[in-house]
Design a protein around this motif. Structure first.
Motif, PDB file in Angstrom:
ATOM      1  N   ALA A  76     -33.696  29.984  12.630  1.00 32.40           N
ATOM      2  CA  ALA A  76     -34.644  30.798  12.160  1.00 32.40           C
ATOM      3  C   ALA A  76     -34.519  32.230  11.848  1.00 32.40           C
ATOM      4  N   LEU A  77     -33.624  32.925  12.828  1.00 32.56           N
ATOM      5  CA  LEU A  77     -33.068  34.275  12.820  1.00 32.56           C
ATOM      6  C   LEU A  77     -32.644  34.490  11.405  1.00 32.56           C
ATOM      7  N   LEU A  78     -31.480  33.562  10.846  1.00 29.27           N
ATOM      8  CA  LEU A  78     -30.837  33.521   9.613  1.00 29.27           C
ATOM      9  C   LEU A  78     -32.027  33.581   8.507  1.00 29.27           C
ATOM     10  N   ARG A  79     -32.680  32.820   8.666  1.00 28.41           N
ATOM     11  CA  ARG A  79     -34.200  32.713   7.479  1.00 28.41           C
ATOM     12  C   ARG A  79     -34.787  33.938   7.480  1.00 28.41           C
ATOM     13  N   GLN A  80     -35.017  34.510   8.805  1.00 25.97           N
ATOM     14  CA  GLN A  80     -35.788  35.797   8.843  1.00 25.97           C
ATOM     15  C   GLN A  80     -34.860  36.913   8.002  1.00 25.97           C
ATOM     16  N   ALA A  81     -33.640  37.060   8.508  1.00 30.24           N
ATOM     17  CA  ALA A  81     -32.709  37.878   7.899  1.00 30.24           C
ATOM     18  C   ALA A  81     -32.522  37.946   6.446  1.00 30.24           C
ATOM     19  N   ARG A  82     -32.329  36.771   6.107  1.00 30.14           N
ATOM     20  CA  ARG A  82     -32.400  36.338   4.188  1.00 30.14           C
ATOM     21  C   ARG A  82     -33.543  36.854   3.741  1.00 30.14           C
ATOM     22  N   GLY A  83     -34.763  36.983   4.440  1.00 31.65           N
ATOM     23  CA  GLY A  83     -35.958  37.542   3.600  1.00 31.65           C
ATOM     24  C   GLY A  83     -36.117  36.741   2.223  1.00 31.65           C
ATOM     25  N   GLU A  84     -36.119  37.884   1.110  1.00 28.81           N
ATOM     26  CA  GLU A  84     -36.123  37.405  -0.264  1.00 28.81           C
ATOM     27  C   GLU A  84     -35.065  36.842  -0.923  1.00 28.81           C
ATOM     28  N   ARG A  85     -34.059  37.073  -0.336  1.00 27.52           N
ATOM     29  CA  ARG A  85     -32.817  36.767  -0.938  1.00 27.52           C
ATOM     30  C   ARG A  85     -32.790  35.149  -1.099  1.00 27.52           C
ATOM     31  N   SER A  86     -32.035  34.696  -2.022  1.00 28.60           N
ATOM     32  CA  SER A  86     -32.186  33.318  -2.164  1.00 28.60           C
ATOM     33  C   SER A  86     -31.022  32.731  -1.290  1.00 28.60           C
ATOM     34  N   MET A  87     -31.057  31.486  -1.050  1.00 22.97           N
ATOM     35  CA  MET A  87     -30.111  30.901  -0.122  1.00 22.97           C
ATOM     36  C   MET A  87     -28.714  30.755  -0.659  1.00 22.97           C
ATOM     37  N   VAL A  88     -28.803  30.698  -2.176  1.00 21.36           N
ATOM     38  CA  VAL A  88     -27.436  30.670  -2.752  1.00 21.36           C
ATOM     39  C   VAL A  88     -26.722  31.908  -2.908  1.00 21.36           C
ATOM     40  N   ASP A  89     -27.403  32.885  -3.121  1.00 20.69           N
ATOM     41  CA  ASP A  89     -26.860  34.273  -2.913  1.00 20.69           C
ATOM     42  C   ASP A  89     -26.158  34.530  -1.469  1.00 20.69           C
ATOM     43  N   VAL A  90     -26.974  34.306  -0.621  1.00 19.96           N
ATOM     44  CA  VAL A  90     -26.305  34.690   0.709  1.00 19.96           C
ATOM     45  C   VAL A  90     -25.127  33.628   0.921  1.00 19.96           C
ATOM     46  N   ALA A  91     -25.242  32.345   0.682  1.00 17.56           N
ATOM     47  CA  ALA A  91     -24.288  31.564   0.896  1.00 17.56           C
ATOM     48  C   ALA A  91     -23.001  32.107   0.125  1.00 17.56           C
ATOM     49  N   ALA A  92     -23.107  32.373  -1.216  1.00 23.40           N
ATOM     50  CA  ALA A  92     -21.987  32.743  -1.810  1.00 23.40           C
ATOM     51  C   ALA A  92     -21.326  34.210  -1.294  1.00 23.40           C
ATOM     52  N   ALA A  93     -22.188  35.152  -0.895  1.00 21.75           N
ATOM     53  CA  ALA A  93     -21.814  36.350  -0.094  1.00 21.75           C
ATOM     54  C   ALA A  93     -21.049  35.896   1.022  1.00 21.75           C
ATOM     55  N   ALA A  94     -21.242  35.019   1.627  1.00 22.33           N
ATOM     56  CA  ALA A  94     -20.536  34.636   3.272  1.00 22.33           C
ATOM     57  C   ALA A  94     -19.492  33.797   2.677  1.00 22.33           C
ATOM     58  N   GLY A  95     -19.233  33.150   1.514  1.00 21.60           N
ATOM     59  CA  GLY A  95     -18.148  32.244   1.134  1.00 21.60           C
ATOM     60  C   GLY A  95     -18.565  30.844   1.839  1.00 21.60           C
ATOM     61  N   VAL A  96     -19.664  30.281   2.058  1.00 24.29           N
ATOM     62  CA  VAL A  96     -19.938  28.966   2.461  1.00 24.29           C
ATOM     63  C   VAL A  96     -20.813  28.399   1.305  1.00 24.29           C
ATOM     64  N   SER A  97     -21.047  27.160   1.565  1.00 20.93           N
ATOM     65  CA  SER A  97     -21.863  26.424   0.372  1.00 20.93           C
ATOM     66  C   SER A  97     -23.419  26.659   0.966  1.00 20.93           C
ATOM     67  N   ALA A  98     -24.122  26.476  -0.048  1.00 23.89           N
ATOM     68  CA  ALA A  98     -25.553  26.573   0.030  1.00 23.89           C
ATOM     69  C   ALA A  98     -26.056  25.479   0.911  1.00 23.89           C
ATOM     70  N   GLU A  99     -25.444  24.357   0.791  1.00 23.17           N
ATOM     71  CA  GLU A  99     -26.014  23.260   1.832  1.00 23.17           C
ATOM     72  C   GLU A  99     -25.576  23.525   3.192  1.00 23.17           C
ATOM     73  N   THR A 100     -24.498  24.281   3.503  1.00 26.91           N
ATOM     74  CA  THR A 100     -24.178  24.411   4.989  1.00 26.91           C
ATOM     75  C   THR A 100     -25.147  25.570   5.329  1.00 26.91           C
ATOM     76  N   LEU A 101     -25.613  26.561   4.401  1.00 30.48           N
ATOM     77  CA  LEU A 101     -26.492  27.438   5.095  1.00 30.48           C
ATOM     78  C   LEU A 101     -27.871  26.684   5.260  1.00 30.48           C
ATOM     79  N   ARG A 102     -28.293  25.822   4.338  1.00 30.29           N
ATOM     80  CA  ARG A 102     -29.404  25.203   4.458  1.00 30.29           C
ATOM     81  C   ARG A 102     -29.406  24.248   5.862  1.00 30.29           C
ATOM     82  N   LYS A 103     -28.274  23.503   5.988  1.00 28.75           N
ATOM     83  CA  LYS A 103     -28.124  22.744   7.314  1.00 28.75           C
ATOM     84  C   LYS A 103     -28.250  23.790   8.610  1.00 28.75           C
TER      85      LYS A 103
END
Length: 92
Positions: free
Chosen positions: A19-46
């Motif tokens: 929940a904290l990650l979702r809140q911090a991500r705000g309007e940024r897309s999951m794909v953008d944040v995952a790419a910036a972190a070097g993880v897959s979007a599926e990992t971030l989703r999980k």
């Protein structure tokens, strides 16, 4: 290797973290944040949905960096609830 099943406390902590990650991500897309972190979007989703409640340290650190959150902030936000059972209750 067989993993020990997670306790309800560990699952709740993972849900708070997601929940904290979702809140911090705000309007940024999951794909953008995952790419910036070097993880897959599926990992971030999980992680965000609590399906991966105990991500590896380097995954947590990479996501924190991509979202501009300090690891100290994460520790405080996901700290044990003293009213619940968990490791903190053992040291009290």
């Amino acid at each position: 290797m067989v993993r020990t099943p997670l306790t309800p406390w560990e699952r709740q902590r993972g849900e708070r973290f997601g929940a904290l990650l979702r809140q911090a991500r705000g309007e940024r897309s999951m794909v953008d944040v995952a790419a910036a972190a070097g993880v897959s979007a599926e990992t971030l989703r999980k992680i965000e949905t609590g399906r991966a409640p105990t991500p590896a340290f380097f995954t947590v650190a990479a996501l924190a960096g991509a979202l501009g959150i300090s690891l100290d902030e994460l520790v405080v936000a996901c700290a044990d609830d003293p009213a619940q059972e968990g490791p903190a209750a053992l040291t009290a």
